[in-house]
Design a protein around this motif. Structure first.
Motif, PDB file in Angstrom:
ATOM      1  N   ALA A  12       0.847  -1.197   0.000  1.00  0.00           N
ATOM      2  CA  ALA A  12       0.000   0.000   0.000  1.00  0.00           C
ATOM      3  C   ALA A  12       0.881   1.244   0.000  1.00  0.00           C
ATOM      4  CB  ALA A  12      -0.914  -0.001   1.213  1.00  0.00           C
ATOM      5  N   ARG A  13       0.573   2.167  -0.901  1.00  0.00           N
ATOM      6  CA  ARG A  13       1.308   3.420  -0.973  1.00  0.00           C
ATOM      7  C   ARG A  13       0.682   4.429  -0.023  1.00  0.00           C
ATOM      8  NH1 ARG A  13       0.504   4.204  -7.104  1.00  0.00           N
ATOM      9  NH2 ARG A  13      -1.411   4.630  -6.037  1.00  0.00           N
ATOM     10  N   PRO A  14       1.490   5.170   0.716  1.00  0.00           N
ATOM     11  CA  PRO A  14       0.951   6.178   1.638  1.00  0.00           C
ATOM     12  C   PRO A  14       0.066   7.172   0.902  1.00  0.00           C
ATOM     13  CG  PRO A  14       3.271   5.836   2.061  1.00  0.00           C
ATOM     14  CD  PRO A  14       2.948   5.070   0.818  1.00  0.00           C
ATOM     15  N   GLY A  15      -1.119   7.371   1.428  1.00  0.00           N
ATOM     16  CA  GLY A  15      -2.062   8.316   0.853  1.00  0.00           C
ATOM     17  C   GLY A  15      -2.996   7.722  -0.175  1.00  0.00           C
ATOM     18  N   ASP A  16      -2.820   6.459  -0.526  1.00  0.00           N
ATOM     19  CA  ASP A  16      -3.663   5.814  -1.532  1.00  0.00           C
ATOM     20  C   ASP A  16      -5.025   5.473  -0.917  1.00  0.00           C
ATOM     21  OD1 ASP A  16      -4.680   4.499  -3.703  1.00  0.00           O
ATOM     22  OD2 ASP A  16      -3.497   2.677  -3.393  1.00  0.00           O
ATOM     23  N   PRO A  17      -6.109   6.105  -1.374  1.00  0.00           N
ATOM     24  CA  PRO A  17      -7.422   5.837  -0.768  1.00  0.00           C
ATOM     25  C   PRO A  17      -7.947   4.435  -1.063  1.00  0.00           C
ATOM     26  CG  PRO A  17      -7.626   7.431  -2.550  1.00  0.00           C
ATOM     27  CD  PRO A  17      -6.175   7.158  -2.372  1.00  0.00           C
ATOM     28  N   THR A  18      -7.504   3.804  -2.142  1.00  0.00           N
ATOM     29  CA  THR A  18      -7.991   2.445  -2.438  1.00  0.00           C
ATOM     30  C   THR A  18      -7.437   1.422  -1.455  1.00  0.00           C
ATOM     31  OG1 THR A  18      -6.210   2.094  -4.028  1.00  0.00           O
ATOM     32  CG2 THR A  18      -8.294   2.947  -4.878  1.00  0.00           C
ATOM     33  N   ALA A  19      -6.303   1.728  -0.817  1.00  0.00           N
ATOM     34  CA  ALA A  19      -5.732   0.807   0.169  1.00  0.00           C
ATOM     35  C   ALA A  19      -6.609   0.717   1.412  1.00  0.00           C
ATOM     36  CB  ALA A  19      -4.330   1.255   0.559  1.00  0.00           C
ATOM     37  N   LEU A  20      -7.420   1.748   1.653  1.00  0.00           N
ATOM     38  CA  LEU A  20      -8.274   1.769   2.836  1.00  0.00           C
ATOM     39  C   LEU A  20      -9.495   0.859   2.702  1.00  0.00           C
ATOM     40  CD1 LEU A  20      -8.137   5.569   3.653  1.00  0.00           C
ATOM     41  CD2 LEU A  20      -6.879   3.714   4.736  1.00  0.00           C
ATOM     42  N   ASP A  21      -9.778   0.388   1.485  1.00  0.00           N
ATOM     43  CA  ASP A  21     -10.925  -0.501   1.293  1.00  0.00           C
ATOM     44  C   ASP A  21     -10.767  -1.803   2.070  1.00  0.00           C
ATOM     45  OD1 ASP A  21     -12.101   1.340  -0.342  1.00  0.00           O
ATOM     46  OD2 ASP A  21     -11.399   0.410  -2.210  1.00  0.00           O
ATOM     47  N   GLU A  22      -9.538  -2.279   2.187  1.00  0.00           N
ATOM     48  CA  GLU A  22      -9.282  -3.539   2.886  1.00  0.00           C
ATOM     49  C   GLU A  22      -8.537  -3.323   4.194  1.00  0.00           C
ATOM     50  OE1 GLU A  22      -7.421  -6.231   0.224  1.00  0.00           O
ATOM     51  OE2 GLU A  22      -9.000  -6.063  -1.265  1.00  0.00           O
ATOM     52  N   ALA A  23      -8.625  -2.134   4.754  1.00  0.00           N
ATOM     53  CA  ALA A  23      -7.938  -1.812   5.999  1.00  0.00           C
ATOM     54  C   ALA A  23      -8.616  -2.514   7.177  1.00  0.00           C
ATOM     55  CB  ALA A  23      -7.945  -0.310   6.230  1.00  0.00           C
ATOM     56  N   GLU A  24      -7.816  -2.851   8.158  1.00  0.00           N
ATOM     57  CA  GLU A  24      -8.317  -3.442   9.404  1.00  0.00           C
ATOM     58  C   GLU A  24      -7.843  -2.578  10.562  1.00  0.00           C
ATOM     59  OE1 GLU A  24     -10.297  -5.988  10.023  1.00  0.00           O
ATOM     60  OE2 GLU A  24     -10.502  -6.613   7.948  1.00  0.00           O
ATOM     61  N   ILE A  25      -8.763  -2.278  11.462  1.00  0.00           N
ATOM     62  CA  ILE A  25      -8.434  -1.524  12.669  1.00  0.00           C
ATOM     63  C   ILE A  25      -8.572  -2.496  13.835  1.00  0.00           C
ATOM     64  CG2 ILE A  25      -9.097   0.374  14.146  1.00  0.00           C
ATOM     65  CD1 ILE A  25      -9.079   1.973  11.811  1.00  0.00           C
ATOM     66  N   VAL A  26      -7.506  -2.640  14.625  1.00  0.00           N
ATOM     67  CA  VAL A  26      -7.488  -3.608  15.723  1.00  0.00           C
ATOM     68  C   VAL A  26      -7.305  -2.858  17.033  1.00  0.00           C
ATOM     69  CG1 VAL A  26      -6.339  -5.628  16.672  1.00  0.00           C
ATOM     70  CG2 VAL A  26      -6.498  -5.344  14.202  1.00  0.00           C
ATOM     71  N   LYS A  27      -8.184  -3.146  17.972  1.00  0.00           N
ATOM     72  CA  LYS A  27      -8.134  -2.529  19.301  1.00  0.00           C
ATOM     73  C   LYS A  27      -7.077  -3.225  20.147  1.00  0.00           C
ATOM     74  CE  LYS A  27     -10.978  -3.348  22.923  1.00  0.00           C
ATOM     75  NZ  LYS A  27     -12.208  -3.469  23.679  1.00  0.00           N
ATOM     76  N   ASP A  28      -6.359  -2.455  20.919  1.00  0.00           N
ATOM     77  CA  ASP A  28      -5.383  -3.016  21.849  1.00  0.00           C
ATOM     78  C   ASP A  28      -6.024  -3.036  23.224  1.00  0.00           C
ATOM     79  OD1 ASP A  28      -3.018  -4.027  22.842  1.00  0.00           O
ATOM     80  OD2 ASP A  28      -2.190  -2.047  23.244  1.00  0.00           O
ATOM     81  N   GLY A  29      -6.483  -4.192  23.637  1.00  0.00           N
ATOM     82  CA  GLY A  29      -7.122  -4.310  24.936  1.00  0.00           C
ATOM     83  C   GLY A  29      -7.893  -5.617  25.063  1.00  0.00           C
ATOM     84  N   PHE A  30      -8.672  -5.719  26.088  1.00  0.00           N
ATOM     85  CA  PHE A  30      -9.431  -6.928  26.381  1.00  0.00           C
ATOM     86  C   PHE A  30     -10.559  -7.095  25.366  1.00  0.00           C
ATOM     87  CE2 PHE A  30     -12.515  -9.534  28.658  1.00  0.00           C
ATOM     88  CZ  PHE A  30     -11.696 -10.520  29.173  1.00  0.00           C
TER      89      PHE A  30
END
Length: 165
Positions: A12-30
């Motif tokens: 993924a290239r920095p700033g590429d909006p198409t890379a965000l389609d398959e992005a995952e956000i992971v919480k650090d915690g229980f």
């Protein structure tokens, strides 16, 4: 406030909006979901290897407790402690699996909930495109060699040049 990590593909290239389609956000915690549903939580998140390991560990725990003829109260405490361990480590195993599959953590953000974390990380990711385009318009070679007016090189350990008298 909770810490979240943004995971994107390695290419993924920095700033590429198409890379965000398959992005995952992971919480650090229980993880309460992993605490209550153990291996099913891993399978739901498509973490097959980690889910299989948790399932094998759960079965092994039951076999050991049965073989040792453990009291019902002690069995309950052992299972509860194992589920707490799963709840504590589930998100770390999720990050580990993403990293193994080439989806490295590219940003870390602190936010009050997942939506705010998503907004912050996506804004940072898209802002990199704007800053990259601003730096790509480099000055001409002759202007790069000339110092800017009013600036002098600093000699020594002092961060600022002396003011002209």
């Amino acid at each position: 406030m909770t810490t979240y990590t943004l995971h994107l593909a390695r290419d993924a290239r920095p700033g590429d909006p198409t890379a965000l389609d398959e992005a995952e956000i992971v919480k650090d915690g229980f993880s309460w979901g992993a605490f209550f549903f153990t291996f099913l939580w891993f399978f739901f998140h498509r973490l097959w290897l980690a889910g299989l390991l948790v399932l094998v560990a759960l079965v092994a725990l039951q076999v050991v407790l049965t073989a040792l003829n453990v009291n019902l109260g002690v069995r309950f405490v052992a299972e509860l402690l194992f589920q707490i361990l799963i709840g504590l480590e589930a998100e770390s195993l999720r990050r580990w699996t993403y990293d193994r599959h080439g989806r490295t953590a590219v940003d870390v953000v602190t936010a009050s909930d997942r939506d705010e974390a998503e907004a912050k990380t996506f804004a940072r990711w898209l802002q990199q495109a704007a800053s990259r385009s601003a730096t790509s318009s480099s000055p001409s070679p002759s202007s790069a060699l000339r110092p800017h007016p009013g600036t002098e090189p600093v000699i020594g350990l002092f961060p600022d040049a002396e003011r002209p008298r």
